[in-house]
Design a protein around this motif. Structure first.
Motif, PDB file in Angstrom:
ATOM      1  N   SER A 105       0.833  -1.212   0.000  1.00  0.00           N
ATOM      2  CA  SER A 105       0.000   0.000   0.000  1.00  0.00           C
ATOM      3  C   SER A 105       0.861   1.253   0.000  1.00  0.00           C
ATOM      4  N   THR A 106       0.290   2.348  -0.460  1.00  0.00           N
ATOM      5  CA  THR A 106       0.933   3.656  -0.360  1.00  0.00           C
ATOM      6  C   THR A 106       0.728   4.173   1.055  1.00  0.00           C
ATOM      7  N   LEU A 107       1.790   4.717   1.661  1.00  0.00           N
ATOM      8  CA  LEU A 107       1.733   5.200   3.048  1.00  0.00           C
ATOM      9  C   LEU A 107       1.674   6.720   3.098  1.00  0.00           C
ATOM     10  N   SER A 108       0.966   7.221   4.101  1.00  0.00           N
ATOM     11  CA  SER A 108       0.888   8.658   4.362  1.00  0.00           C
ATOM     12  C   SER A 108       1.485   8.938   5.729  1.00  0.00           C
ATOM     13  N   LEU A 109       2.081  10.115   5.870  1.00  0.00           N
ATOM     14  CA  LEU A 109       2.707  10.558   7.109  1.00  0.00           C
ATOM     15  C   LEU A 109       1.715  11.343   7.940  1.00  0.00           C
ATOM     16  N   GLY A 110       1.733  11.126   9.241  1.00  0.00           N
ATOM     17  CA  GLY A 110       0.960  11.923  10.175  1.00  0.00           C
ATOM     18  C   GLY A 110       1.890  12.448  11.255  1.00  0.00           C
ATOM     19  N   LEU A 111       1.904  13.745  11.479  1.00  0.00           N
ATOM     20  CA  LEU A 111       2.731  14.360  12.513  1.00  0.00           C
ATOM     21  C   LEU A 111       1.876  14.620  13.738  1.00  0.00           C
ATOM     22  N   GLN A 112       2.370  14.223  14.897  1.00  0.00           N
ATOM     23  CA  GLN A 112       1.637  14.450  16.136  1.00  0.00           C
ATOM     24  C   GLN A 112       2.374  15.422  17.041  1.00  0.00           C
ATOM     25  N   THR A 113       3.683  15.237  17.216  1.00  0.00           N
ATOM     26  CA  THR A 113       4.493  16.134  18.028  1.00  0.00           C
ATOM     27  C   THR A 113       5.744  16.481  17.239  1.00  0.00           C
ATOM     28  N   VAL A 114       6.003  17.763  17.056  1.00  0.00           N
ATOM     29  CA  VAL A 114       7.212  18.206  16.366  1.00  0.00           C
ATOM     30  C   VAL A 114       7.940  19.168  17.287  1.00  0.00           C
ATOM     31  N   THR A 115       9.180  18.813  17.663  1.00  0.00           N
ATOM     32  CA  THR A 115      10.031  19.706  18.441  1.00  0.00           C
ATOM     33  C   THR A 115      11.043  20.296  17.474  1.00  0.00           C
ATOM     34  N   GLY A 116      10.998  21.587  17.261  1.00  0.00           N
ATOM     35  CA  GLY A 116      11.883  22.249  16.313  1.00  0.00           C
ATOM     36  C   GLY A 116      11.112  22.696  15.086  1.00  0.00           C
ATOM     37  N   THR A 117      11.823  22.798  13.974  1.00  0.00           N
ATOM     38  CA  THR A 117      11.252  23.290  12.725  1.00  0.00           C
ATOM     39  C   THR A 117      11.089  22.147  11.735  1.00  0.00           C
ATOM     40  N   PHE A 118       9.865  21.937  11.273  1.00  0.00           N
ATOM     41  CA  PHE A 118       9.586  20.926  10.261  1.00  0.00           C
ATOM     42  C   PHE A 118      10.134  21.433   8.935  1.00  0.00           C
ATOM     43  N   ASN A 119      11.123  20.711   8.367  1.00  0.00           N
ATOM     44  CA  ASN A 119      11.750  21.130   7.110  1.00  0.00           C
ATOM     45  C   ASN A 119      11.068  20.545   5.878  1.00  0.00           C
ATOM     46  N   GLY A 120      10.161  19.590   6.042  1.00  0.00           N
ATOM     47  CA  GLY A 120       9.436  19.028   4.912  1.00  0.00           C
ATOM     48  C   GLY A 120       9.702  17.553   4.711  1.00  0.00           C
ATOM     49  N   VAL A 121       8.978  16.982   3.736  1.00  0.00           N
ATOM     50  CA  VAL A 121       9.103  15.562   3.419  1.00  0.00           C
ATOM     51  C   VAL A 121      10.070  15.386   2.256  1.00  0.00           C
ATOM     52  N   PHE A 122      10.699  14.206   2.211  1.00  0.00           N
ATOM     53  CA  PHE A 122      11.551  13.837   1.089  1.00  0.00           C
ATOM     54  C   PHE A 122      10.680  13.193   0.012  1.00  0.00           C
ATOM     55  N   ASN A 123      11.115  13.291  -1.244  1.00  0.00           N
ATOM     56  CA  ASN A 123      10.414  12.604  -2.329  1.00  0.00           C
ATOM     57  C   ASN A 123      10.848  11.156  -2.351  1.00  0.00           C
ATOM     58  N   PRO A 124       9.990  10.221  -2.671  1.00  0.00           N
ATOM     59  CA  PRO A 124       8.602  10.412  -3.070  1.00  0.00           C
ATOM     60  C   PRO A 124       7.684  10.564  -1.865  1.00  0.00           C
ATOM     61  N   TYR A 125       6.590  11.258  -2.057  1.00  0.00           N
ATOM     62  CA  TYR A 125       5.530  11.378  -1.054  1.00  0.00           C
ATOM     63  C   TYR A 125       4.206  11.591  -1.764  1.00  0.00           C
ATOM     64  N   PRO A 126       3.132  10.902  -1.388  1.00  0.00           N
ATOM     65  CA  PRO A 126       3.040   9.817  -0.418  1.00  0.00           C
ATOM     66  C   PRO A 126       3.977   8.672  -0.804  1.00  0.00           C
ATOM     67  N   CYS A 127       4.241   7.803   0.156  1.00  0.00           N
ATOM     68  CA  CYS A 127       5.274   6.786   0.045  1.00  0.00           C
ATOM     69  C   CYS A 127       4.755   5.527  -0.653  1.00  0.00           C
ATOM     70  N   PRO A 128       5.183   5.287  -1.912  1.00  0.00           N
ATOM     71  CA  PRO A 128       4.709   4.102  -2.630  1.00  0.00           C
ATOM     72  C   PRO A 128       5.369   2.824  -2.094  1.00  0.00           C
ATOM     73  N   PRO A 129       4.787   1.670  -2.398  1.00  0.00           N
ATOM     74  CA  PRO A 129       5.388   0.400  -1.968  1.00  0.00           C
ATOM     75  C   PRO A 129       6.840   0.279  -2.448  1.00  0.00           C
TER      76      PRO A 129
END
Length: 191
Positions: A76-100
């Motif tokens: 399955s393709t995976l999605s990211l969920g953020l719950q607690t972030v300490t600091g600065t979120f710099n972003g996701v790496f490619n590929p996103y959403p995450c394919p098998p």
């Protein structure tokens, strides 16, 4: 039913978006994704110490960059969920959403250059095959905690919880923390 099983079968999750922290927590501080259900749902938890990077140059604290990866070993393709972030979120790496069969991830700058982290530095996130209802699909919840001892050495522990029959592991061979700078790389697997 034991008290622990009852605890996991409680709490209704009405909606889910990546940047919202949720109520209802277990021993490791994970949100409870499970809604009131009549069927049995299996949940597993654990903790792993992250190895220190050997031969790291003695540096002052940089920005403590944390690269948090997942190896998608599901179909399955995976999605990211953020719950607690300490600091600065710099972003996701490619590929996103995450394919098998892909290595995916995101980055956080946990501190500013030259400033040691104020313990604890916590990143809590999940990868799920069902972003609208994480408990109904394969989901791995991860909690990275970085601490600094009296000698200014950094250490990291990863706690995890699994939902929906997922198998969640930490790849210790590719995960590390630099004890001098607190730079961290965590590589996890979801099956």
């Amino acid at each position: 039913m034991t008290r622990n099983v009852k605890r996991f079968l409680a709490v209704s999750l009405l909606s889910l978006t990546p940047s919202i922290a949720f109520a209802g927590q277990d021993d490791f501080g994970f949100s409870d994704f499970l809604t009131q259900r009549s069927e049995f749902v299996s949940v597993r938890e654990g903790a792993i110490e992250i190895p220190a990077l050997r031969g790291a140059p003695a540096e002052s604290f940089g920005p403590a960059l944390e690269n948090l990866f997942v190896q998608n070993q599901t179909t399955s393709t995976l999605s990211l969920g953020l719950q607690t972030v300490t600091g600065t979120f710099n972003g996701v790496f490619n590929p996103y959403p995450c394919p098998p069969a892909s290595l995916c991830g995101y980055q956080v700058a946990a501190t500013s250059p030259g400033v040691p982290p104020t313990p604890p530095v916590v990143q809590q996130y999940y990868w799920t095959a069902n972003p609208s209802n994480p408990a109904a699909g394969k989901t791995c919840v991860w909690r990275l905690e970085v601490s600094v001892d009296a000698a200014n050495n950094c250490a990291a522990t990863v706690f995890f919880g699994t939902y929906g029959g997922a198998v969640c592991t930490v790849d210790a061979a590719r995960s590390f923390i630099d004890p001098a700078t607190c730079q961290t790389q965590i590589v996890t697997n979801i099956q």
